[in-house]
Design an enzyme around this catalytic site. Structure first.
Site, PDB file in Angstrom:
ATOM      1  N   CYS A 147       0.978  -1.302  -0.021  1.00 46.37           N
ATOM      2  CA  CYS A 147      -0.065   0.132   0.066  1.00 46.37           C
ATOM      3  C   CYS A 147       0.913   1.362  -0.066  1.00 46.37           C
ATOM      4  CB  CYS A 147      -0.769   0.058   1.153  1.00 46.37           C
ATOM      5  SG  CYS A 147      -1.762   1.443   1.486  1.00 46.37           S
ATOM      6  N   CYS A 150      -0.322   4.001   2.411  1.00 43.58           N
ATOM      7  CA  CYS A 150       0.036   3.754   3.712  1.00 43.58           C
ATOM      8  C   CYS A 150       1.519   3.813   4.140  1.00 43.58           C
ATOM      9  CB  CYS A 150      -0.399   2.235   3.964  1.00 43.58           C
ATOM     10  SG  CYS A 150      -2.160   1.785   3.483  1.00 43.58           S
ATOM     11  N   ASP A 151       2.459   3.534   3.280  1.00 45.31           N
ATOM     12  CA  ASP A 151       3.597   3.547   3.706  1.00 45.31           C
ATOM     13  C   ASP A 151       4.724   4.202   2.984  1.00 45.31           C
ATOM     14  OD1 ASP A 151       2.919   1.485   5.595  1.00 45.31           O
ATOM     15  OD2 ASP A 151       2.937  -0.124   4.120  1.00 45.31           O
TER      16      ASP A 151
END
Length: 319
Positions: A147, A150-151
Site C-alpha cells: 500500500c 499507507c507506507d
C-alpha cells in the site's frame, strides 16, 4: 463526523431479518444498499473493516465521473455518507457462514448471531496478491509493503522497487515518485501492460528505471530489507539490487474463501455470475471485485450493485 468515526459511532441495532443482506461495504455494496432503499426494500450492509474497502488505499481517483480528482478515502466517506442519508444500516462484523439452500436464507456472523434474509448479495471484494518468495513474510512491514498511501512516507528520498507493470503498479509508482528519489519497476513480462497515459506520466518524472522479463526471487536484510535478488525469466540468472523498500502490486485475490462449496467459483476463486449478477444459487448475487469479470473499476463495481438490486427487486419482491 470524520471518516473513521463513521465506522464505529453509527453502528445499527441489528434486526433478526432483512429483505437484502449485503456482505461488504465497498463501492458495489454501498451502491446496492442505496438502490435497495430506493426500491422500497430493507437492506443491511455487513462490513468487517472500513467503509469503501480497497478504495481507501487509492491515493487519487481520477476516473469517477463528477470529480476531476478525489482521494479514495474521501470517495469512500462520501459514498458511506450518501448511504446513511438514505438510512441504509451498516454493521461491522465478519461473516463466517452462509445458509443459502432454502428460500429463507441466513448469514452467520463471527459473534454467533444469525440474520435471516430473502436475498443475499456478496460484495466481499479482493485483497492484494503476495509474492510468496523467500523473506517476504519476514520483511513485511520492514521494507515490504502492499500500500503506497499507507507506507510511502517511510521512504522519503530513498530508492524503492515496485513489482508489477499494470495500471495499479504504475498508478502507485506515480504517487511514490513524489516521495522517493528513485523507483525501479520490475515486470515479469517484456513490456508494461499499464495504460499509455500512465506510462508517460511516470516516465516524465525522470525517477524510474525498468527491469523487464524478471521476477523477484528473494529478499534479504537485517532489521530492515536491504536487498532484492532478481531472477531473469529468460536465463534464470540472479542479479542483486540494493533498495530501501519494495512495493508489491501484482494483482488481487478474491475474498471468497468462505464461499467454497456455497456458490460456484472459477479456478481463481472469483464467483461466477450471469449478466444480472446472479450466482448459481437462487436469490444469491455477487457484485464488484469478488465477481468473475473483465473490468475491475470503481464504476463497474457500483454498476454491479445497481444491476443486482434491479433484478432482485423485480424477481423476489414485486408481484
Amino acid at each position: 463526523m470524520s471518516f473513521f468515526e463513521l465506522g464505529s459511532a453509527k453502528k445499527c441495532v441489528l434486526r433478526d431479518s432483512y429483505d437484502v443482506v449485503i456482505i461488504g461495504g465497498g463501492p458495489s455494496g454501498i451502491t446496492a444498499g442505496i438502490y435497495a432503499v430506493q426500491a422500497g426494500l430493507s437492506p443491511l450492509i455487513i462490513e468487517k473493516a472500513l467503509d469503501g474497502g480497497q478504495m481507501n488505499n487509492t491515493r487519487a481517483v481520477e476516473n469517477w465521473t463528477g470529480f476531476t480528482s478525489i482521494s479514495g478515502m474521501e470517495l469512500s466517506e462520501k459514498m458511506a455518507e450518501h448511504a446513511r442519508a438514505f438510512d441504509v444500516p451498516f454493521t461491522y462484523s465478519e461473516v463466517v457462514d452462509l445458509e443459502i439452500d432454502e428460500e429463507e436464507k441466513a448469514v452467520v456472523l463471527d459473534n454467533g448471531k444469525k440474520i435471516m434474509s430473502k436475498v443475499i448479495i456478496l460484495a466481499t471484494g479482493s485483497n492484494p496478491r503476495k509474492l510468496g518468495v523467500k523473506g517476504e513474510e519476514e520483511f513485511k512491514g520492514r521494507g515490504i509493503s502492499y500500500c503506497a498511501t499507507c507506507d510511502g512516507h517511510f521512504f522519503s528520498d530513498k530508492h524503492i522497487a515496485v513489482i508489477g507493470g499494470g495500471n495499479s503498479a504504475l498508478d502507485e509508482s506515480l504517487y511514490l515518485s513524489k516521495i522517493v528519489s528513485k523507483i525501479t519497476v520490475i515486470q515479469n513480462l517484456p513490456k508494461l501492460t499499464a495504460d499509455k497515459l500512465l506510462q508517460k506520466k511516470l516516465n516524465d518524472t525522470g525517477k524510474v528505471e525498468y527491469v523487464f522479463s524478471s521476477v523477484l526471487d528473494s529478499v534479504e536484510g537485517d532489521s530492515q530489507l536491504r536487498r532484492l535478488n532478481i531472477r531473469s525469466v529468460d536465463t534464470g540468472e540472479i542479479t542483486p539490487l540494493e533498495v530501501d523498500g519494495v512495493f508489491v502490486f501484482i494483482g488481487l485475490i478474491p475474498n471468497s474463501q468462505f464461499l467454497k462449496g456455497k456458490v460456484e467459483l472459477n479456478e481463481f476463486g472469483y464467483v461466477k455470475t450471469n449478466d444480472f449478477m446472479e450466482t448459481n444459487k437462487k436469490a444469491v448475487y455477487a457484485i464488484g471485485d469478488v465477481r468473475e469479470k473483465e473490468v475491475r473499476q470503481i464504476v463497474t463495481a457500483a454498476a454491479d450493485g445497481s444491476i443486482a438490486i434491479y433484478h432482485a427487486a423485480r424477481n423476489y419482491f414485486y408481484d
